[in-house]
Design a protein around this motif. Structure first.
Motif, short mmCIF file in Angstrom:
data_model
loop_
_atom_site.label_atom_id
_atom_site.label_comp_id
_atom_site.label_asym_id
_atom_site.label_seq_id
_atom_site.Cartn_x
_atom_site.Cartn_y
_atom_site.Cartn_z
N ALA A 185 36.27 44.74 71.61
CA ALA A 185 37.16 44.33 73.01
C ALA A 185 37.62 43.04 73.02
O ALA A 185 38.80 42.59 73.15
CB ALA A 185 36.67 44.95 74.20
N VAL A 186 36.30 42.20 72.96
CA VAL A 186 36.72 40.81 72.90
C VAL A 186 37.25 40.20 71.84
O VAL A 186 38.34 39.48 71.93
CB VAL A 186 35.45 39.90 73.14
CG1 VAL A 186 35.62 38.53 73.17
CG2 VAL A 186 34.54 40.29 74.41
N ARG A 187 37.19 40.62 70.56
CA ARG A 187 37.85 40.23 69.35
C ARG A 187 39.53 40.52 69.54
O ARG A 187 40.14 39.89 68.97
CB ARG A 187 37.34 41.07 68.38
CG ARG A 187 36.12 40.45 67.85
CD ARG A 187 35.26 40.70 66.35
NE ARG A 187 34.09 40.25 65.98
CZ ARG A 187 33.87 38.97 65.92
NH1 ARG A 187 34.94 38.30 65.48
NH2 ARG A 187 32.58 38.55 65.55
N GLN A 239 45.35 47.94 71.84
CA GLN A 239 44.84 48.97 72.69
C GLN A 239 44.24 50.29 71.95
O GLN A 239 43.49 51.05 71.99
CB GLN A 239 45.42 49.28 74.04
CG GLN A 239 44.50 50.47 75.01
CD GLN A 239 43.56 49.49 75.62
OE1 GLN A 239 42.65 48.86 74.81
NE2 GLN A 239 43.49 49.44 76.91
N GLY A 240 45.45 50.84 71.11
CA GLY A 240 45.29 51.90 70.30
C GLY A 240 43.93 52.10 69.60
O GLY A 240 43.46 53.31 69.76
N PRO A 241 43.73 51.29 68.64
CA PRO A 241 42.44 51.62 68.03
C PRO A 241 41.12 51.43 68.97
O PRO A 241 40.30 52.38 68.85
CB PRO A 241 42.21 50.32 66.98
CG PRO A 241 43.21 49.25 67.41
CD PRO A 241 44.23 50.04 68.08
N VAL A 282 37.32 57.15 72.86
CA VAL A 282 37.60 58.66 73.03
C VAL A 282 36.58 59.35 71.97
O VAL A 282 35.75 60.21 72.14
CB VAL A 282 38.97 59.17 73.02
CG1 VAL A 282 39.26 60.58 73.00
CG2 VAL A 282 39.72 58.63 74.44
N ASP A 283 36.61 58.98 70.65
CA ASP A 283 35.92 59.48 69.82
C ASP A 283 34.36 59.39 70.11
O ASP A 283 33.59 60.43 69.60
CB ASP A 283 36.24 58.93 68.57
CG ASP A 283 37.70 59.39 67.83
OD1 ASP A 283 38.15 60.24 68.44
OD2 ASP A 283 38.09 58.58 66.74
N GLY A 284 33.96 58.39 70.55
CA GLY A 284 32.63 58.11 70.96
C GLY A 284 32.19 58.96 72.24
O GLY A 284 30.91 59.31 72.24
#
Length: 257
Positions: free
Chosen positions: A217-219, A245-247, A253-255
């Motif tokens: 997120a920070v990157r 935001q997409g990836p 969600v996958d997590g």
């Protein structure tokens, strides 16, 4: 590239770069700028935060003014020699010098400048090259280039105008007056100010806060916010937010299973 006046230390995901010529108040030269650019460009994904600081009594008192003398600085091209090569050579040389400052905006890590004592000219511009600034109460900031008949040319004018506005930036650069840490904090030039004895603790408290956030997120956040400064178009920024935001959303969600 290694440099005799740049100390590089790594502690896990944090890399600390210390300007290390205290007897000269960490005066800067082109070879130092080349080393800084190389450090910025070579950062791996394992480094999440970079701290820029200075050894001794000052962060950096700016360019080594001996470069303007006929003798110059040992191992460095004198300004007299550079000017003798013509306008194109001067332009190309300055473009190379600027990389020691501008490369930090492009590197993936969050860059924190820890400022104490003097941050003058090139020293001020190096602090401006960082993403965040923590200053000791004894810190002073000044752009002294105009007093030499020059202008700030190491990438500092854009960040300065963005942080403090055109009128303040013009006044600071035209007069070269020193700006105290409390004034710098009041005008938004630095993120926080603390007593000199607490500077390390405050800096690494900020570093800890950055490290506590998920790396991905920070990157994604740093280039997203940087782009908003460079291209403030609302529609362009909204599109950048969606792309960033997409990836991240997919991974979240996958997590969750």
């Amino acid at each position: 590239m290694s440099h005799p006046h740049l100390l590089v230390e790594t502690d896990g995901p944090v890399r600390t770069l210390t300007l290390d010529q205290p007897e000269r108040r960490n005066a800067q030269t082109p070879s130092l700028w080349a080393a800084l650019a190389d450090e910025a460009r070579s950062l791996g994904d394992d480094i999440r935060v970079v701290v820029l600081k200075g050894a001794g009594a000052s962060f950096s008192a700016g360019i080594d003014t001996a470069m303007f003398s006929a003798e110059g600085v040992a191992g460095e091209e004198s300004m007299k020699g550079l000017v003798a090569r013509g306008e194109d050579a001067v332009d190309a040389a300055i473009a190379t010098y600027q990389e020691g400052f501008t490369a930090w905006a492009q590197c993936p890590a969050v860059v924190v400048a820890q400022v104490h004592g003097h941050a003058i000219g090139a020293g001020f511009q190096l602090a401006l090259a960082a993403d965040l600034r923590v200053a000791a109460l004894d810190a002073w900031f000044a752009m002294r280039e105009t007093g030499l008949g020059l202008v700030p040319d190491l990438g500092g004018t854009g960040p300065l105008v963005h942080l403090v506005g055109y009128a303040r930036a013009l006044e600071m650069c035209a007069t070269g007056r020193p700006v105290s840490a409390p004034e710098a904090h009041a005008m938004g030039l630095v993120n926080s100010i603390v007593p000199a004895a607490d500077l390390d603790a405050a800096t690494y408290s900020l570093v800890g806060g950055i490290l506590s956030a998920p790396d991905e997120a920070v990157r994604a956040l740093k280039p997203l916010l940087r782009a908003a400064v460079d291209d403030p178009s609302r529609e362009a920024q909204l599109a950048r937010e969606r792309r960033a935001q997409g990836p991240l959303l997919t991974a979240l969600v996958d997590g969750l299973g």
